[in-house]
Motif scaffolding. Structure first.
Motif, short mmCIF file in Angstrom:
data_model
loop_
_atom_site.label_atom_id
_atom_site.label_comp_id
_atom_site.label_asym_id
_atom_site.label_seq_id
_atom_site.Cartn_x
_atom_site.Cartn_y
_atom_site.Cartn_z
N MET A 1 -46.00 -8.91 -0.23
CA MET A 1 -45.41 -9.16 1.09
C MET A 1 -45.29 -10.66 1.38
O MET A 1 -45.49 -11.10 2.51
CB MET A 1 -46.27 -8.50 2.17
N GLU A 2 -44.93 -11.45 0.37
CA GLU A 2 -44.81 -12.88 0.52
C GLU A 2 -43.84 -13.28 1.61
O GLU A 2 -43.95 -14.34 2.22
CB GLU A 2 -44.39 -13.55 -0.79
N ASP A 3 -42.86 -12.40 1.87
CA ASP A 3 -41.84 -12.71 2.87
C ASP A 3 -42.44 -12.92 4.26
O ASP A 3 -41.84 -13.58 5.10
CB ASP A 3 -40.79 -11.59 2.93
N LEU A 4 -43.63 -12.38 4.50
CA LEU A 4 -44.26 -12.54 5.81
C LEU A 4 -44.60 -13.98 6.12
O LEU A 4 -44.58 -14.40 7.28
CB LEU A 4 -45.55 -11.68 5.90
N TYR A 5 -44.90 -14.77 5.11
CA TYR A 5 -45.23 -16.18 5.37
C TYR A 5 -44.22 -17.16 4.79
O TYR A 5 -44.26 -18.34 5.09
CB TYR A 5 -46.66 -16.52 4.90
N LEU A 6 -43.30 -16.68 4.00
CA LEU A 6 -42.29 -17.57 3.42
C LEU A 6 -41.07 -17.75 4.32
O LEU A 6 -40.29 -18.66 4.12
CB LEU A 6 -41.84 -17.07 2.05
N ASP A 7 -40.90 -16.87 5.30
CA ASP A 7 -39.73 -16.98 6.19
C ASP A 7 -39.84 -18.16 7.11
O ASP A 7 -40.77 -18.61 7.58
CB ASP A 7 -39.56 -15.70 7.01
#
Length: 58
Positions: free
Chosen positions: A52-58
């Motif tokens: 779920m890297e997208d939670l902090y990469l956005d």
């Protein structure tokens, strides 16, 4: 900070949040900002483990 699995990350966060627990950073008592950073890094690691890297990469 990286963990082998989510269970280890959650265990670390629970230990960190125990009433009366103290930690040292470079031999000095940790500040609230140090604790926040440890929590944030642990959450990042958990996101990585869960894909779920997208939670902090956005």
């Amino acid at each position: 900070m990286e963990f082998e699995n989510v269970k280890d990350a959650i265990k670390f966060m629970l230990e960190l949040s125990e009433k009366g627990s103290t930690m040292k950073t470079n031999g000095v008592d940790s500040t609230i900002d140090d604790y926040k950073e440890m929590y944030r890094e642990t959450l990042y690691s958990m996101c990585d483990l869960l894909g779920m890297e997208d939670l902090y990469l956005d």
